[in-house]
Design a protein around this motif. Structure first.
Motif, PDB file in Angstrom:
ATOM      1  N   ARG A   1      -0.681  -9.909  -9.175  1.00 47.49           N
ATOM      2  CA  ARG A   1      -1.037 -10.388 -10.425  1.00 47.49           C
ATOM      3  C   ARG A   1      -2.476 -11.171 -10.244  1.00 47.49           C
ATOM      4  O   ARG A   1      -3.007 -11.238 -11.266  1.00 47.49           O
ATOM      5  CB  ARG A   1       0.135 -11.643 -10.620  1.00 47.49           C
ATOM      6  CG  ARG A   1       1.369 -10.879 -11.100  1.00 47.49           C
ATOM      7  CD  ARG A   1       2.470 -12.207 -11.352  1.00 47.49           C
ATOM      8  NE  ARG A   1       3.822 -11.569 -11.606  1.00 47.49           N
ATOM      9  CZ  ARG A   1       4.761 -11.944 -11.046  1.00 47.49           C
ATOM     10  NH1 ARG A   1       4.625 -12.943  -9.822  1.00 47.49           N
ATOM     11  NH2 ARG A   1       6.073 -11.619 -11.503  1.00 47.49           N
ATOM     12  N   HIS A   2      -2.572 -11.529  -9.103  1.00 41.25           N
ATOM     13  CA  HIS A   2      -4.075 -12.242  -8.992  1.00 41.25           C
ATOM     14  C   HIS A   2      -4.884 -11.672  -8.007  1.00 41.25           C
ATOM     15  O   HIS A   2      -5.604 -12.394  -7.399  1.00 41.25           O
ATOM     16  CB  HIS A   2      -3.585 -13.735  -8.617  1.00 41.25           C
ATOM     17  CG  HIS A   2      -2.654 -14.560  -9.369  1.00 41.25           C
ATOM     18  ND1 HIS A   2      -2.915 -14.823 -10.729  1.00 41.25           N
ATOM     19  CD2 HIS A   2      -1.329 -14.719  -9.294  1.00 41.25           C
ATOM     20  CE1 HIS A   2      -1.961 -15.549 -11.442  1.00 41.25           C
ATOM     21  NE2 HIS A   2      -0.860 -15.655 -10.486  1.00 41.25           N
ATOM     22  N   GLY A   3      -4.886 -10.521  -7.889  1.00 33.89           N
ATOM     23  CA  GLY A   3      -5.700  -9.829  -6.886  1.00 33.89           C
ATOM     24  C   GLY A   3      -5.105  -8.876  -5.921  1.00 33.89           C
ATOM     25  O   GLY A   3      -3.882  -8.468  -6.019  1.00 33.89           O
ATOM     26  N   ARG A   4      -5.705  -8.890  -4.743  1.00 30.66           N
ATOM     27  CA  ARG A   4      -5.360  -7.844  -3.637  1.00 30.66           C
ATOM     28  C   ARG A   4      -3.683  -8.269  -3.135  1.00 30.66           C
ATOM     29  O   ARG A   4      -3.665  -9.701  -2.808  1.00 30.66           O
ATOM     30  CB  ARG A   4      -6.244  -7.871  -2.450  1.00 30.66           C
ATOM     31  CG  ARG A   4      -6.016  -7.096  -1.506  1.00 30.66           C
ATOM     32  CD  ARG A   4      -7.050  -7.093  -0.587  1.00 30.66           C
ATOM     33  NE  ARG A   4      -6.860  -6.299   0.493  1.00 30.66           N
ATOM     34  CZ  ARG A   4      -7.260  -6.597   2.061  1.00 30.66           C
ATOM     35  NH1 ARG A   4      -7.869  -7.343   2.290  1.00 30.66           N
ATOM     36  NH2 ARG A   4      -7.024  -5.526   3.044  1.00 30.66           N
ATOM     37  N   ALA A   5      -3.231  -7.193  -2.817  1.00 32.16           N
ATOM     38  CA  ALA A   5      -1.663  -7.470  -2.213  1.00 32.16           C
ATOM     39  C   ALA A   5      -1.299  -6.512  -1.485  1.00 32.16           C
ATOM     40  O   ALA A   5      -2.010  -5.434  -1.305  1.00 32.16           O
ATOM     41  CB  ALA A   5      -0.650  -7.334  -3.566  1.00 32.16           C
ATOM     42  N   PHE A   6      -0.337  -6.914  -0.390  1.00 26.03           N
ATOM     43  CA  PHE A   6       0.024  -5.997   0.486  1.00 26.03           C
ATOM     44  C   PHE A   6       1.644  -5.383   0.309  1.00 26.03           C
ATOM     45  O   PHE A   6       2.317  -6.305  -0.116  1.00 26.03           O
ATOM     46  CB  PHE A   6      -0.084  -6.658   2.093  1.00 26.03           C
ATOM     47  CG  PHE A   6      -1.261  -7.031   2.604  1.00 26.03           C
ATOM     48  CD1 PHE A   6      -2.473  -7.006   1.890  1.00 26.03           C
ATOM     49  CD2 PHE A   6      -1.629  -7.779   3.791  1.00 26.03           C
ATOM     50  CE1 PHE A   6      -3.724  -7.205   2.339  1.00 26.03           C
ATOM     51  CE2 PHE A   6      -2.918  -8.084   4.073  1.00 26.03           C
ATOM     52  CZ  PHE A   6      -3.741  -7.645   3.424  1.00 26.03           C
ATOM     53  N   LEU A   7       1.783  -4.400   0.852  1.00 23.67           N
ATOM     54  CA  LEU A   7       3.025  -3.857   0.949  1.00 23.67           C
ATOM     55  C   LEU A   7       3.749  -3.941   2.140  1.00 23.67           C
ATOM     56  O   LEU A   7       3.150  -3.595   3.376  1.00 23.67           O
ATOM     57  CB  LEU A   7       3.271  -2.318   0.366  1.00 23.67           C
ATOM     58  CG  LEU A   7       4.798  -1.977   0.205  1.00 23.67           C
ATOM     59  CD1 LEU A   7       5.427  -2.753  -0.836  1.00 23.67           C
ATOM     60  CD2 LEU A   7       4.731  -0.275  -0.108  1.00 23.67           C
TER      61      LEU A   7
ATOM     62  N   LYS B   1      -2.391  -1.929   2.681  1.00 26.86           N
ATOM     63  CA  LYS B   1      -2.927  -2.997   2.148  1.00 26.86           C
ATOM     64  C   LYS B   1      -3.824  -2.609   0.866  1.00 26.86           C
ATOM     65  O   LYS B   1      -4.593  -3.290   0.370  1.00 26.86           O
ATOM     66  CB  LYS B   1      -4.159  -3.453   3.222  1.00 26.86           C
ATOM     67  CG  LYS B   1      -3.472  -4.113   4.467  1.00 26.86           C
ATOM     68  CD  LYS B   1      -4.568  -4.275   5.453  1.00 26.86           C
ATOM     69  CE  LYS B   1      -4.113  -4.835   6.749  1.00 26.86           C
ATOM     70  NZ  LYS B   1      -5.058  -5.337   7.592  1.00 26.86           N
ATOM     71  N   ALA B   2      -3.405  -1.682   0.150  1.00 27.80           N
ATOM     72  CA  ALA B   2      -4.054  -1.154  -1.082  1.00 27.80           C
ATOM     73  C   ALA B   2      -3.377  -1.234  -2.235  1.00 27.80           C
ATOM     74  O   ALA B   2      -3.244  -0.429  -2.822  1.00 27.80           O
ATOM     75  CB  ALA B   2      -4.383   0.507  -0.573  1.00 27.80           C
TER      76      ALA B   2
END
Length: 96
Positions: A33-39, A28-29
């Motif tokens: 492009r538009h903020g927080r993202a998950f893998l 979750k780190a």
């Protein structure tokens, strides 16, 4: 991305189509492009676009944009290849 019916399922923020399970979250780190993202290790109900090389904050990667299969909203990208040794773990994973 939005959580749907508790923390077990992730869905498209536009149409609520199911795109991944909570168990598929690798990290979750991440930053999108538009903020927080998950893998995620796996995603469903998506369309994978053409591959292209992109210079991201962690170096050069071959990626393909992914879109919701129902509404075509761009959700993120799939890492096809990482060129930096320290980034190889991202290969074939989905960044949403």
């Amino acid at each position: 991305m939005a959580e749907l019916v508790g923390p077990r399922l992730y869905s498209c923020c536009n149409c609520r189509n199911h795109v991944s399970l909570h168990d598929d979250v690798v990290s979750k780190a991440f930053q999108g492009r538009h903020g927080r993202a998950f893998l995620f290790s796996h995603a469903m109900n998506i369309v994978v676009g053409p591959k292209e090389d992109r210079n991201l904050t962690t170096g050069l990667h071959t990626v393909a944009d992914i879109s919701c299969a129902d509404c075509q909203e761009v959700l993120g990208w799939k890492y096809e290849r990482a060129y930096e040794v320290s980034q190889k773990y991202k290969g074939r994973k989905v960044h949403i």
